[in-house]
Write an enzyme that holds these catalytic residues in place. Structure first.
Site, short mmCIF file in Angstrom:
data_model
loop_
_atom_site.label_atom_id
_atom_site.label_comp_id
_atom_site.label_asym_id
_atom_site.label_seq_id
_atom_site.Cartn_x
_atom_site.Cartn_y
_atom_site.Cartn_z
N GLY A 196 -16.82 5.32 -4.73
CA GLY A 196 -18.35 5.35 -5.27
C GLY A 196 -18.16 4.78 -6.80
O GLY A 196 -17.45 3.95 -7.12
N LEU A 217 -20.30 4.17 2.73
CA LEU A 217 -19.74 3.55 1.44
C LEU A 217 -18.17 3.55 1.29
O LEU A 217 -17.82 4.70 1.76
CB LEU A 217 -20.55 4.29 0.31
CG LEU A 217 -20.21 4.00 -0.89
CD1 LEU A 217 -20.88 2.64 -1.23
CD2 LEU A 217 -20.79 4.86 -2.14
N ASP A 218 -17.71 2.52 0.96
CA ASP A 218 -16.31 2.44 0.70
C ASP A 218 -15.32 2.83 1.80
O ASP A 218 -14.23 3.25 1.36
CB ASP A 218 -15.98 3.39 -0.67
CG ASP A 218 -16.75 2.48 -1.69
OD1 ASP A 218 -16.76 1.19 -1.92
OD2 ASP A 218 -16.92 3.28 -2.75
N ALA A 219 -15.75 2.79 3.19
CA ALA A 219 -15.28 3.38 4.21
C ALA A 219 -14.72 2.32 5.09
O ALA A 219 -14.12 2.68 6.57
CB ALA A 219 -15.67 4.67 4.52
N HIS A 229 -13.26 -3.15 -4.07
CA HIS A 229 -13.53 -1.76 -4.79
C HIS A 229 -12.54 -1.68 -5.77
O HIS A 229 -11.43 -1.88 -5.54
CB HIS A 229 -13.75 -0.80 -4.01
CG HIS A 229 -14.01 0.61 -4.38
ND1 HIS A 229 -15.35 1.00 -4.67
CD2 HIS A 229 -13.25 1.60 -4.76
CE1 HIS A 229 -15.27 2.14 -5.16
NE2 HIS A 229 -14.15 2.56 -5.29
#
Lengths: 290, 290, 290, 290
Positions: D207, D233-235, D198
């Site tokens: 995001g 998401l992205d966690a 990311h």
């Protein structure tokens, strides 16, 4: 920080099979709860190094008996084994040697006051009296040992320095920008206990006025190095180094200012690791279990 | 990036009052819209340096006429003035010199393909044929110029190298881990255009096998240096440097691997700054308006 | 450092052609020798920013007359022009707000004592009395303003704080780990002068206990942020940030210890830049001519 | 890099006394020469983690028998023990998922070609055909799986992606700037094997368009994060992060360019650690024995 009391075992020896098992079994048989363990097998030298920290509360015996028993284990491992057993509840003692520049002194006194160092700073010794006030403001004794400008006449000063330092029986003698080159006999006498902060990224810019050397060469990063003091100038085993970015707009005075921040950090890290028995010296190099 | 076309003025001269005003007024009178401007007055050398980038669309005249008119300004400023006017819409040419290690080549070809360099890589020349395939896969010509193992017999190879490189009339000759020391006449011939990547934090570990030297010394950071090539080995003006942390667990092979990442970054940055006319050389040092 | 006295001009305005020429010509006509100059044309906002430092000895007039004359230039440039003219020989005043944690206070007092900040620390105000002794040891006044535990009852404390701070007419109000959220009216009253150090890499981990948040998320770097205080918590314009590496072995207490070093550095840099008029705020962002 | 073949044991379990001794004795009884060993006792979760690498040549039995025998040891240690035994001589398989941006793909192909990854890249799958040529130039198969613009219609594409990826039975599925959010069932199906890069320093700027978010907030450092993919998401658990300095002069396009260098480094490090079995996931966090 406010760690529970620990027994710390450090060991270095020629590598062979079964060392980890021997030490781990010894500690497990005592009921020892390992809170930190680090190993290093050095392919280049053929040596093995380890540091293990055990929760002192998990072991029924005291540090003296632990040390006595571990001596048997170390002897079994081999005749060249170098080892130590420390009790982290026994606070260590530090003596600082300074000159006129106070930033490292100030930083270390602040860290000691904040409980960040597992040690007390028992005395500060200066070849100039400039830093006496700030030292005493922290309740720390300050001794002024003047050094003659003629290097040939400094013998008595070094003798007085040695006597003073030794009277505190310190675990670390820190040259916190001391600016005097220790004679060989003092280097030997304090071997493994004397830490210096050199204001360059060694081996670049050995000796005097490293920021001036860095400026003249036009480097894009400047650094600092914390190393053990040995008879060869700025050539002792390196404990820690770091750098900071500079550019064409930075004059020597800017490098001096920015370099101070790196000197403080590098010395503080190196000293803490030394005091926590994280540094194992082997030849000209260190193993640092940080 | 995909900047609009720019005229870039660079200038160095003995410092005196009014230089900025003179240049700024000149550009303003042409209606020039300044998109980047940087200045440096060097207290040590007494020189003044500037780089200014003007939106080409804001000026009615072409780069040749701009250059002609600026010559008058530069002459007024003083006889020692060194200056240049560049048109960023004229894509620059790069020739890479390589040996067997491909990481810098690979990285630069990738950056050129991604539009990250304001230049085309017009040719790659290797003293070994190993990197021919990857070069040709990018549609770039590859030339193999063998070098005899006896240094005394390398004259013809260097002559061939010179002729080949010059046939591309490059703005930058990049020694991307070329591993051959250029003879003095080639250093002079490509002065200010030949960039080398040295795999150490200079001035530490000059010469051969710097990672082995770093390992032997036990440093805690390793680095890389991008510098202009001069006749004195690894002593040319430094454009960029960076470092990466290593520790006792890193063998020489680990340093080689980790060092590659720093070599790639440092060379890519240095080359981009050179191609964007951000590097002004003065004596043994550089001013980098990054 | 011990720079010669300087006049520093800062200016921000909607960008248009000729601004640099206008300012440079103005300074050149006065015989001003420019020792530092920086420009930034912000494509996003369409604004232009500059900071220029002139050797005060090169100009015959005093700072008041310079300011008066520059007002005419600024008016010509445009009605929205924001500008200032500072005299670096007029030492600035700083007030520190603290709570119980002393590392930033200690660090800033040390820097001020070492001549590293172009300012005097005129007073320290704590909502707890813990840091009184160390403050007074530096000869600096300390005021204790207790804050009730019920946030609804803190109004009188903030009123007393405001009065005390304002009595020193400071150029910077530094929340050096103050741990109290300023009410909106104080944020507005000290707008552009109040600097906070937040112990996270914002915008990550806004609000309370950021090291606990960082530990829970398992990040591999922790950071600190120096920003101007605004009514929205931890959302003011960022002046400086930095990070330090952590790993799985670091407990929250280790992050707290390591984070302190970054907090000290980031706050010291941000404050120095603010005091040297290197920070221009525009909307929610800053231009920092470091 | 060209390490001798190793057996790598990884283990995580509720901490209790004697685990190290049990494992070390087991390995010593087999004559195993330990070349790397790392331990971590997590005070927060009460779990213990270890990774040990043994020279395969020092043990007489093969990896299958070693695994079988170690199962007994693991069972003795406790019912919640999670463990694995790997043979480093069995080269692992990687599948890359890409979109249009090629820098991470290019970088990983180059590292694989240079022998830097202990794996082969067996296939590249793109939702756009743009990166087919560069992939094939490395002799690697490329598959184009188009994704409809309407998210509601992407089911069949994800089904095709799953089938294709699974046909290679990969040890790592790398989202190398893939730009598609995986549906929950795919996250579960590839749990512990799917790595994402990311382009922000998470948890900041989750995001879309993180560089635009970073620009708008005016941060002074931008970063990248390599993490395991989970349904949120992205966690997912973070494997590696790093940052690079930016300033007011950097437009979004400059951040994109500079960010690429950090994305490449962070992803390459994270992937290498994953492939060398250095990453142990526990809950939302990782233990990385780098």
């Amino acid at each position: 920080m406010s760690h529970a009391s620990r027994y710390v075992v450090t060991l270095g020896c020629p590598d062979r099979t079964g060392i980890v098992a021997r030490i781990a079994t010894f500690l497990a048989d005592l009921g020892g709860s390992i809170v930190e363990a680090a190993y290093h097998a050095d392919a280049d030298s053929g040596w093995f190094f380890t540091r293990q920290a055990v929760d002192a509360a998990s072991i029924d015996i005291g540090v003296d008996e632990l040390r006595e028993r571990f001596a048997t284990v170390a002897a079994e491992i081999g005749p060249d084994t170098e080892w130590a057993v420390h009790d982290s509840s026994i606070r260590k003692r530090v003596v600082l040697l300074v000159s006129k520049e106070g930033h490292c002194l100030h930083d270390l006194l602040g860290r000691a006051a904040g409980g960040e160092l597992p040690a007390t700073i028992d005395a500060v010794i200066g070849n100039h009296p400039d830093l006496e006030a700030v030292t005493r403001a922290h309740g720390t004794p300050f001794h002024h040992v003047p050094f003659p400008s003629d290097p040939a006449e400094r013998g008595p000063s070094f003798a007085q320095l040695r006597e003073l330092v030794d009277s505190y029986d310190p675990d670390a003698v820190v040259l916190a920008r001391f600016m005097q080159v220790l004679p060989e006999d003092l280097c030997d006498h304090w071997a493994g206990r004397a830490l210096n902060i050199h204001h360059s990224f060694l081996p670049s810019f050995v000796g005097a006025r490293p920021y001036h050397q860095a400026f003249a060469r036009g480097v894009k990063l400047i650094g600092a190095t914390c190393h053990y003091v040995t008879a060869e100038l700025d050539a002792g085993p390196i404990v820690e180094q770091d750098v900071i970015r500079v550019d064409h707009a930075d004059a020597v005075s800017d490098m001096v200012r920015q370099g101070r921040d790196i000197e403080k950090l590098v010395l503080a890290r190196g000293l803490r690791w030394h005091l926590e028995d994280r540094v194992l010296v082997h030849g000209r190099k260190t193993v640092v279990f940080s």
